[in-house]
Design a protein around this motif. Structure first.
Motif: not given
Ligand code: MF3
Ligand code: CO
Length: 253
Positions: A36-40, A86-91, A112-120
């Protein structure tokens, strides 16, 4: 190396590869539970490493041809082979491919799978959906005495019909006794061409579907990450398929 004679797996090998695949599924499920958002992407790597170890297996990517992490994490215009950091933070609004692979008792699995972070955005969501549909269009073509070329053809048709392009240079692969075996599974193939499929064969279907052009751009600084050349979004899902007497079995997703 030529693995052609190993392409048809024995009953025992298939059972072992199925066990490896179950771990790969569980490892990606663990990511799905927490991403989710905030995870690196570094944290994704840690989840993958820990869960794989916990299940008595080894991440196949770790150290593979010098790859430094346990999983590939490819965000937005990254097509594949992104290195967790650690520099790539999901938003919110990001789309990410998480590509995991497992060695269990010497047997390999990969999905492998795709994930949508929050609303895309609507556009990104559509790309992710169509990329998944492409894989399953390909899967529908898998049957004994079918042609491998039918798989790529079906993938490409569905992408094109939706206004997207499919990457030519990078494809799926046989898997099981090794990480990457024959055949190579491309997506620019014609129907009724290519290798005949036989029960016991195992391979991946993993097209990269781009919103823009199909051209790729290699990151020379890390030697791994592949981007879309035009900076457009790219999506990829990967499943691992066994050809059966009746059709197919999805081993990993
Ligand atoms: N999982 C990827 C595949 O589908 C392989 C990544 S190779 C690595 O083939 F070197 F990046 F690990
Ligand atoms: Co693969």
């Amino acid at each position: 190396m030529n693995h052609t004679k190993h392409l048809v797996k024995s009953r025992e090998q298939i059972a072992a590869i199925r066990e490896s695949s179950k771990i790969n599924i569980a490892v990606l499920d663990a990511v799905a539970d927490r991403i989710g958002p905030g995870m690196t992407t570094e944290e994704i790597d840690q989840i993958i490493y820990q869960k794989t170890k916990e299940m008595g297996a080894i991440p196949a990517q770790l150290g593979y041809e010098g790859f430094p992490k346990s999983v590939c994490t490819s965000v937005n215009d990254q097509m594949c082979h992104g290195i967790p950091s650690k520099d790539v933070v999901l938003k919110k609004g990001d789309i990410i491919n998480v590509d995991a692979s497992t060695i269990y008792k010497g047997y390999f699995s990969d999905s492998s799978r795709m994930f949508c972070i929050g609303t895309v955005s609507k556009e990104a969501h559509r790309l992710v959906r169509v990329a998944r549909e492409c894989v399953y269009r390909g899967l529908e073509q898998v049957k004994p005495w079918g042609h491998l070329g039918d798989v790529g053809h079906a993938v490409q048709e569905h992408a094109r019909n939706n206004g997207y392009s499919v990457v030519k240079e990078i494809g799926g692969h046989g898997i099981g006794l090794e990480f990457h075996e024959d055949p190579w599974v491309g997506y620019t193939t014609k129907a009724n061409t290519g290798m005949l499929l036989l029960p016991g064969m195992i391979f991946t279907i993993e097209p990269m579907v781009n919103m823009g052009a199909a051209d790729i751009l290699m990151d020379e600084s890390d030697g791994w990450t592949v981007y879309t050349k035009d900076g457009s979004l790219s999506a990829q899902w990967e499943i691992m398929v066994l050809v059966t007497e009746k059709g197919y079995e999805v081993l990993a997703y």
